[in-house]
Design an enzyme around this catalytic site. Structure first.
Site, mmCIF file in Angstrom:
data_model
loop_
_atom_site.group_PDB
_atom_site.id
_atom_site.type_symbol
_atom_site.label_atom_id
_atom_site.label_comp_id
_atom_site.label_asym_id
_atom_site.label_seq_id
_atom_site.Cartn_x
_atom_site.Cartn_y
_atom_site.Cartn_z
ATOM 1 N N ASP A 251 -8.950 -39.987 75.042
ATOM 2 C CA ASP A 251 -8.877 -40.237 73.650
ATOM 3 C C ASP A 251 -10.164 -40.570 73.020
ATOM 4 O O ASP A 251 -10.617 -40.303 71.913
ATOM 5 C CB ASP A 251 -7.760 -40.785 72.941
ATOM 6 C CG ASP A 251 -6.483 -40.458 72.547
ATOM 7 O OD1 ASP A 251 -6.680 -39.182 72.033
ATOM 8 O OD2 ASP A 251 -5.560 -40.652 72.472
ATOM 9 N N GLN B 90 0.061 -41.521 72.641
ATOM 10 C CA GLN B 90 0.274 -40.885 71.259
ATOM 11 C C GLN B 90 0.518 -41.802 70.120
ATOM 12 O O GLN B 90 1.289 -42.796 70.312
ATOM 13 C CB GLN B 90 1.430 -39.958 71.387
ATOM 14 C CG GLN B 90 1.662 -39.047 70.024
ATOM 15 C CD GLN B 90 0.621 -37.763 70.109
ATOM 16 O OE1 GLN B 90 0.178 -37.605 71.006
ATOM 17 N NE2 GLN B 90 0.272 -37.632 68.622
ATOM 18 N N LYS C 38 0.815 -30.338 74.629
ATOM 19 C CA LYS C 38 -0.022 -30.899 75.466
ATOM 20 C C LYS C 38 0.265 -30.526 76.984
ATOM 21 O O LYS C 38 -0.541 -30.223 77.996
ATOM 22 C CB LYS C 38 -0.151 -32.410 75.257
ATOM 23 C CG LYS C 38 -1.156 -32.835 74.229
ATOM 24 C CD LYS C 38 -1.154 -34.244 73.743
ATOM 25 C CE LYS C 38 -1.737 -34.572 72.328
ATOM 26 N NZ LYS C 38 -1.384 -35.641 71.772
HETATM 27 N N1 GUN Z 1 -2.048 -38.503 66.765
HETATM 28 C C1 GUN Z 1 -2.617 -37.779 66.150
HETATM 29 N N2 GUN Z 1 -3.838 -37.372 66.788
HETATM 30 C C2 GUN Z 1 -3.847 -38.101 67.942
HETATM 31 C C3 GUN Z 1 -4.806 -38.192 68.947
HETATM 32 O O1 GUN Z 1 -5.815 -37.470 68.716
HETATM 33 N N3 GUN Z 1 -4.835 -38.869 69.878
HETATM 34 C C4 GUN Z 1 -3.563 -39.825 69.904
HETATM 35 N N4 GUN Z 1 -3.481 -40.376 71.140
HETATM 36 N N5 GUN Z 1 -2.649 -39.887 69.273
HETATM 37 C C5 GUN Z 1 -2.713 -38.833 67.888
#
Ligand code: GUN
Length: 292
Positions: A122, A99, A55
């Site tokens: 998200d 996350q 990311k």
């Molecule tokens: N962990 C796995 N997929 C995601 C996601 O799309 N967003 C977040 N914040 N954590 C994750």
């Protein structure tokens, strides 16, 4: 043996990132501002570390600011909530992503609800989930949004009236996916671990979205000939032979399904690359909404 056309998520994600980068460049030229994305990682889960690193790289590559916050695994919930409050108040931060999964001592729902809905890239905040469910503009969870973009490219207006079966009912993928498909006028079934006759249910589907997290669970003979299959699963299997590498497989048995389906996403290179590209797109959307 007929063979499905592959849906190239990697290529669509590259196009989307380029479009985001161009708009970020335009925003900088007009306003002298760069959208900012804050990512918070609590603990040292290896898979999460890989995601967070990717990311960070892709955020900077498209011209946005990336703010990384790494906290120890024993972080108290109050300290994480205090960080979220600081990020909510920070004008340089347009998007906040905490996350998941979070360590046991932290209530993930409390943290999600503490994020400013305008910065919730998200799309997990109940305000955004509610907006999506009621057809209002919203920040939409990245993985289902990526799946929808692949379907838009593959089927376009042909989605209307089609039977879509979503396997999986999570807040992150299954439920928002179903809402997005309703928004394209599909007839939607949500199947899950308690569904009876899953194979039969899937066999009725023109569009199958597999998001269960069980390696190769969806078999080829479940698929209706010509159906469009979107595989959200990313499962790591031990090497098939001694000395080999780990294998990544989806929730669909790809070799079987591709002989029957009309279109199918591969794993890797299907839905996976779309998720971060959609996160960047959501961050730009949040920045535009906040800054005009
Ligand atoms: N962990 C796995 N997929 C995601 C996601 O799309 N967003 C977040 N914040 N954590 C994750």
């Amino acid at each position: 043996m007929p063979s499905a056309q592959l849906i190239d998520g990697k290529a669509v994600a590259t196009d989307l990132r380029a479009a985001v980068a161009a708009r970020v460049g335009g925003m900088y030229a007009r306003l002298g501002l760069r959208p900012g994305l804050a990512v918070v990682l609590v603990g040292e889960d290896p898979a999460s570390q890989v995601y967070v690193r990717n990311k960070h790289k892709q955020t900077e590559a498209c011209g946005m600011q990336s703010f990384e916050h790494r906290l120890p695994a024993d972080t108290a919930q109050a300290d994480l909530l205090a960080l979220v409050a600081r990020l909510n108040a920070d004008d340089a931060v347009d998007g906040i992503l905490v996350q998941l999964p979070l360590p046991r001592q932290i209530d993930a729902q409390k943290v999600i609800e503490a994020i400013d809905p305008a910065k919730d890239v998200d799309g997990f905040h109940p305000i955004n989930a509610g907006r999506l469910a009621t057809g209002q503009p919203a920040l939409v969870p990245c993985t289902p949004l990526g799946c929808l973009m692949l379907l838009d490219r593959t089927l376009g207006a042909e989605m209307a009236g089609r039977h879509a079966v979503v396997i999986g009912r999570s807040n992150i993928v299954g439920k928002p996916m179903a809402q997005l498909l309703l928004g394209r006028d599909c007839t939607v079934t949500i199947a899950h671990s308690r569904t009876r006759d899953l194979a039969e249910t899937v066999h009725g589907a023109d569009i199958v979205i597999a998001a269960v997290g069980r390696p190769e669970m969806v078999r080829g003979f479940w698929i209706k000939p010509g159906a469009t299959v979107i595989d959200v699963g990313i499962n790591r299997l031990p090497p098939a032979a001694a000395g080999g590498k780990d294998r990544l497989v989806g929730d669909v048995n790809f070799e079987e399904a591709k002989a029957v389906a009309g279109h199918i996403t591969p794993v890797p290179g299907g839905v996976g690359p779309m998720t971060i590209a959609c996160l960047l797109s959501n961050t730009l959307q949040a920045a535009c909404a906040r800054r005009g």
